[in-house]
Design a protein around this motif. Structure first.
Motif, PDB file in Angstrom:
ATOM      1  N   ASP A   1       0.811  -1.223   0.000  1.00 42.34           N
ATOM      2  CA  ASP A   1       0.000   0.000   0.000  1.00 42.34           C
ATOM      3  C   ASP A   1       0.847   1.277   0.000  1.00 42.34           C
ATOM      4  OD1 ASP A   1       0.959   0.202   2.610  1.00 42.34           O
ATOM      5  OD2 ASP A   1      -1.004   0.023   3.557  1.00 42.34           O
ATOM      6  N   GLY A   2       2.179   1.133  -0.057  1.00 39.48           N
ATOM      7  CA  GLY A   2       3.084   2.279  -0.085  1.00 39.48           C
ATOM      8  C   GLY A   2       3.588   2.715   1.276  1.00 39.48           C
ATOM      9  N   SER A   3       3.040   2.170   2.339  1.00 33.72           N
ATOM     10  CA  SER A   3       3.510   2.524   3.684  1.00 33.72           C
ATOM     11  C   SER A   3       4.844   1.839   3.962  1.00 33.72           C
ATOM     12  CB  SER A   3       2.472   2.113   4.736  1.00 33.72           C
ATOM     13  OG  SER A   3       2.322   0.708   4.760  1.00 33.72           O
TER      14      SER A   3
ATOM     15  N   ALA B   1       4.990   0.415  12.162  1.00 31.25           N
ATOM     16  CA  ALA B   1       4.876   1.475  11.163  1.00 31.25           C
ATOM     17  C   ALA B   1       5.936   2.548  11.409  1.00 31.25           C
ATOM     18  CB  ALA B   1       3.488   2.091  11.221  1.00 31.25           C
ATOM     19  N   ILE B   2       6.454   3.105  10.318  1.00 33.56           N
ATOM     20  CA  ILE B   2       7.394   4.223  10.385  1.00 33.56           C
ATOM     21  C   ILE B   2       6.971   5.237   9.328  1.00 33.56           C
ATOM     22  CG2 ILE B   2       9.057   2.988   8.933  1.00 33.56           C
ATOM     23  CD1 ILE B   2      11.305   4.613  10.336  1.00 33.56           C
ATOM     24  N   ALA B   3       6.889   6.504   9.704  1.00 31.22           N
ATOM     25  CA  ALA B   3       6.514   7.565   8.771  1.00 31.22           C
ATOM     26  C   ALA B   3       7.723   7.933   7.915  1.00 31.22           C
ATOM     27  CB  ALA B   3       6.019   8.787   9.543  1.00 31.22           C
ATOM     28  N   VAL B   4       7.487   8.103   6.627  1.00 27.20           N
ATOM     29  CA  VAL B   4       8.549   8.502   5.703  1.00 27.20           C
ATOM     30  C   VAL B   4       8.047   9.721   4.934  1.00 27.20           C
ATOM     31  CG1 VAL B   4       9.975   7.808   3.738  1.00 27.20           C
ATOM     32  CG2 VAL B   4       9.410   6.134   5.526  1.00 27.20           C
ATOM     33  N   ASP B   5       8.720  10.866   5.119  1.00 27.49           N
ATOM     34  CA  ASP B   5       8.260  12.118   4.517  1.00 27.49           C
ATOM     35  C   ASP B   5       8.356  12.121   2.996  1.00 27.49           C
ATOM     36  OD1 ASP B   5       7.875  12.937   7.116  1.00 27.49           O
ATOM     37  OD2 ASP B   5       9.421  14.492   7.088  1.00 27.49           O
ATOM     38  N   ASP B   6       9.410  11.528   2.444  1.00 22.43           N
ATOM     39  CA  ASP B   6       9.584  11.501   0.983  1.00 22.43           C
ATOM     40  C   ASP B   6      10.074  10.126   0.572  1.00 22.43           C
ATOM     41  OD1 ASP B   6      10.141  11.875  -1.711  1.00 22.43           O
ATOM     42  OD2 ASP B   6      11.251  13.718  -1.446  1.00 22.43           O
ATOM     43  N   ALA B   7      11.365   9.888   0.699  1.00 18.21           N
ATOM     44  CA  ALA B   7      11.954   8.594   0.348  1.00 18.21           C
ATOM     45  C   ALA B   7      12.654   8.029   1.584  1.00 18.21           C
ATOM     46  CB  ALA B   7      12.960   8.760  -0.796  1.00 18.21           C
ATOM     47  N   ALA B   8      12.820   6.720   1.596  1.00 20.67           N
ATOM     48  CA  ALA B   8      13.436   6.062   2.748  1.00 20.67           C
ATOM     49  C   ALA B   8      14.918   6.397   2.886  1.00 20.67           C
ATOM     50  CB  ALA B   8      13.252   4.551   2.640  1.00 20.67           C
TER      51      ALA B   8
END
Length: 188
Positions: free
Chosen positions: A75-77, A88-95
């Protein structure tokens, strides 16, 4: 076991870089599907900095360790995954962020190696495509790292790629690496 420091591309040949990249052993995160899940309270900022509960993680060894268990879901998360849990980890743009570039050869014989902010080495090619996405603030170039994980290519490196494309005068403007051609024009 402590994580080794990232290599310096300037002192390595592309053959050395390819060997180091091939020798890198990562955990089989794509095979782990634990029942237990939650929130890591972590975030990867657009500049590649890692945060936990709002505080920056300043130990490069910790960032490199966490990066080895990072996975992108269908799902892109993004998640940090072990055999026991998925967080879960938030990614603002790219990893990741590509912070160093080394180029050898010309035209179709060219190979482009990138060092990421985590120290990982990636050679652009059929398995590691370069793409450019147009956004309101301009083009955003990316390098596919693994399993859907992307690295934002730092602006100075994008300029280096543009200089190569201009010097080689390809239409559309682009670069070769490891036998594959990548346009530097944003995808439609």
């Amino acid at each position: 076991m402590p994580m080794p420091p990232p290599p310096d591309l300037a002192g390595l040949s592309l053959a050395d870089i390819a060997r180091l990249a091939a020798e890198r052993r990562l955990p089989p995160v794509d095979q782990w599907h634990p029942d237990r899940s939650g929130d890591s309270e972590m975030r990867i900022a657009a500049d590649g900095s890692w945060y936990h509960q709002g505080d920056r993680i300043d130990r490069p060894e910790m960032v490199r360790l966490f990066a080895t268990i990072l996975r992108r879901e269908a799902d892109g998360s993004h998640v940090l995954v072990t055999p026991a849990e998925r967080l879960a980890i938030a990614v603002d743009d790219a990893a990741f962020v590509a912070v160093e570039l080394k180029s050898e050869g010309e035209g179709p014989a060219r190979r482009l190696a990138f060092r990421l902010n985590t120290g990982d080495l990636v050679i652009a090619g059929p398995e590691h495509a370069l793409t450019v996405v147009e956004r309101a603030d301009g083009p955003h170039p990316y390098l596919h790292v693994r399993g859907g994980l992307q690295a934002l290519i730092a602006r100075p490196l994008f300029y280096e790629l543009a200089e190569i494309a201009i010097a080689e005068d390809h239409a559309p403007a682009g670069v070769w690496s490891d036998g594959a051609f990548f346009t530097l024009e944003p995808a439609a």
